[in-house]
Design an enzyme around this catalytic site. Structure first.
Site, short mmCIF file in Angstrom:
data_model
loop_
_atom_site.label_atom_id
_atom_site.label_comp_id
_atom_site.label_asym_id
_atom_site.label_seq_id
_atom_site.Cartn_x
_atom_site.Cartn_y
_atom_site.Cartn_z
N LYS A 71 -2.36 -1.56 -3.75
CA LYS A 71 -3.20 -0.38 -3.72
C LYS A 71 -2.36 0.89 -3.80
O LYS A 71 -1.36 0.96 -3.09
CB LYS A 71 -3.97 -0.40 -2.39
N SER B 234 -10.23 5.79 -4.64
CA SER B 234 -11.12 6.93 -4.83
C SER B 234 -10.64 7.91 -5.90
O SER B 234 -11.43 8.36 -6.74
CB SER B 234 -11.32 7.65 -3.50
N LYS C 285 0.85 -1.19 0.00
CA LYS C 285 0.00 0.00 0.00
C LYS C 285 0.89 1.24 0.00
O LYS C 285 1.72 1.42 0.89
CB LYS C 285 -0.90 -0.02 1.24
C1 PBG Z 1 -7.17 3.25 5.44
C2 PBG Z 1 -7.65 3.24 4.04
C3 PBG Z 1 -7.54 4.28 3.10
C4 PBG Z 1 -8.17 3.83 1.94
C5 PBG Z 1 -8.66 2.55 2.20
N1 PBG Z 1 -8.30 2.21 3.50
C6 PBG Z 1 -7.00 5.64 3.25
C7 PBG Z 1 -5.56 5.84 3.47
O1 PBG Z 1 -4.79 4.91 3.60
O2 PBG Z 1 -5.17 6.99 3.53
C8 PBG Z 1 -8.28 4.60 0.66
C9 PBG Z 1 -9.28 4.08 -0.32
C10 PBG Z 1 -9.58 5.01 -1.43
O3 PBG Z 1 -8.92 6.04 -1.63
O4 PBG Z 1 -10.54 4.71 -2.16
N2 PBG Z 1 -8.18 2.90 6.36
#
Ligand code: PBG
Length: 327
Positions: free
Chosen positions: A249, A275, A197
């Site tokens: 991700k 997103s 991630k």
């Molecule tokens: C953390 C989490 C995030 C997303 C999914 N789980 C945010 C981050 O890590 O800042 C982002 C998902 C998206 O942008 O659609 N709980």
């Protein structure tokens, strides 16, 4: 034309021919729909930077999950937004917290007809917006956070969730969660590890969706976008700690990572079309600059082609309906 008369275009002559020789097929069961549920809402509330995506009330969440099941999606990933956030993210652990309550609602609604997953992270619940607990000096405390994740995992499992998705990028999180689940009698609860991630600006609209108050960034725990080999190390650790499914991700800017992970590991690989990826396409389409439906399917095929077997996407239900109409 030299002999033999080799013409790749022959395989593109008709829709039927193209369909027959297609190398990549998407199936609704491989799509997972992320959903947001916000404590205290009586009506769903639109997220302005994610057109078509809502913060759901408990009631509208149940409906959205039932519709997703109807569309044939493989699963849903639930995110909870509490009315009040605090320094320790206690709303995530509380059995009466919005996410745990919503898991119970959803399981009651759809039972085993699709896979119910929940985000296992503190950032939606903390007043500072970080994914973990902070030390005096403001740094995220890895091991204190692990203890909180263990309790959160057990609370989610007790609520009936099928899959937990540890997404905080703390070292050792998968092992600690696996141990806690097993000791509490939830050996069947599956772990989808956010294994690779990245510290990505593509999460921008998500922060609005979960009303994040994060001031700063997550670069001390999420990965540097410049790195690929680091992802293989992260995935190897998660697999060794007991991850059942590993995820990369974001998706579109990291297709090489998906491909490398697919080539190196034999557990199912998921990818999260996040997103910002969705918002870019929706915004350009709203301006009439691109063909929204074609880009939706093109991006999903590219992620599948790169090697992701499961795709989390805000288009999951719509894409599933389209795919079913095509078959
Ligand atoms: C953390 C989490 C995030 C997303 C999914 N789980 C945010 C981050 O890590 O800042 C982002 C998902 C998206 O942008 O659609 N709980």
């Amino acid at each position: 034309m030299s002999f033999p008369n080799i013409r790749p275009r022959r395989l593109r002559t008709s829709a039927a021919m193209r369909r027959m020789v297609s190398e990549t097929r998407l199936h609704p069961a491989e799509l997972v729909l992320p959903l947001f549920v916000r404590e205290g809402l009586t009506e769903p509330r639109p997220v302005s930077s994610l057109p078509g995506v809502m913060q759901h009330s408990r009631e509208s969440l149940r409906k959205a999950v039932a519709e997703a099941a109807q569309a044939g999606v493989g699963g849903v990933m639930l995110f909870g937004i509490p009315e009040h956030k605090d320094a320790t993210g206690s709303g995530g652990i509380d059995p009466g917290g919005i996410l745990n309550v919503a898991i119970r609602d959803v399981i009651r609604e759809v039972g085993d007809s699709l896979v119910v997953m929940s985000d296992l992270c503190l950032d939606e619940f903390t007043s500072h917006g970080h994914c973990g607990l902070l030390r005096e000096d403001g740094a995220v405390d890895n091991d204190e956070t692990l203890a909180a994740y263990a309790r959160m995992a057990v609370a989610q499992a007790a609520a009936g969730v099928h899959v937990v998705g540890p997404s905080g990028m703390m070292d050792g999180q998968v092992g600690v969660v696996r141990k806690a689940l097993d000791e509490a009698g939830y050996a069947d609860v599956t772990i989808l590890a956010y294994a690779a991630k990245y510290a990505s600006a593509f999460y921008g609209p998500f922060r609005e969706a979960v009303e994040s108050s994060l001031d700063g960034d997550r670069r001390t725990y999420q990965q540097d976008p410049a790195n690929l080999r680091e992802s293989l190390r992260e995935v190897a650790l998660d697999v060794a700690e007991g991850a059942d499914i590993v995820m990369v991700k974001p998706a579109l800017a990291y297709l090489d990572v998906i491909s490398a992970v697919r080539a190196s590991f034999d557990v199912p690989v998921a990818a999260y079309q996040v997103s910002g990826e969705y918002a870019m396409v929706e915004a350009a389409a709203a301006n009439g600059w691109i063909d929204r439906e074609r880009i939706m399917m093109e991006t999903l095929h590219s992620i599948r082609r790169a090697g992701a077997q499961i795709i989390l996407t805000y288009w999951a239900a719509e894409a599933a309906r389209r795919l079913r109409a095509e078959y």
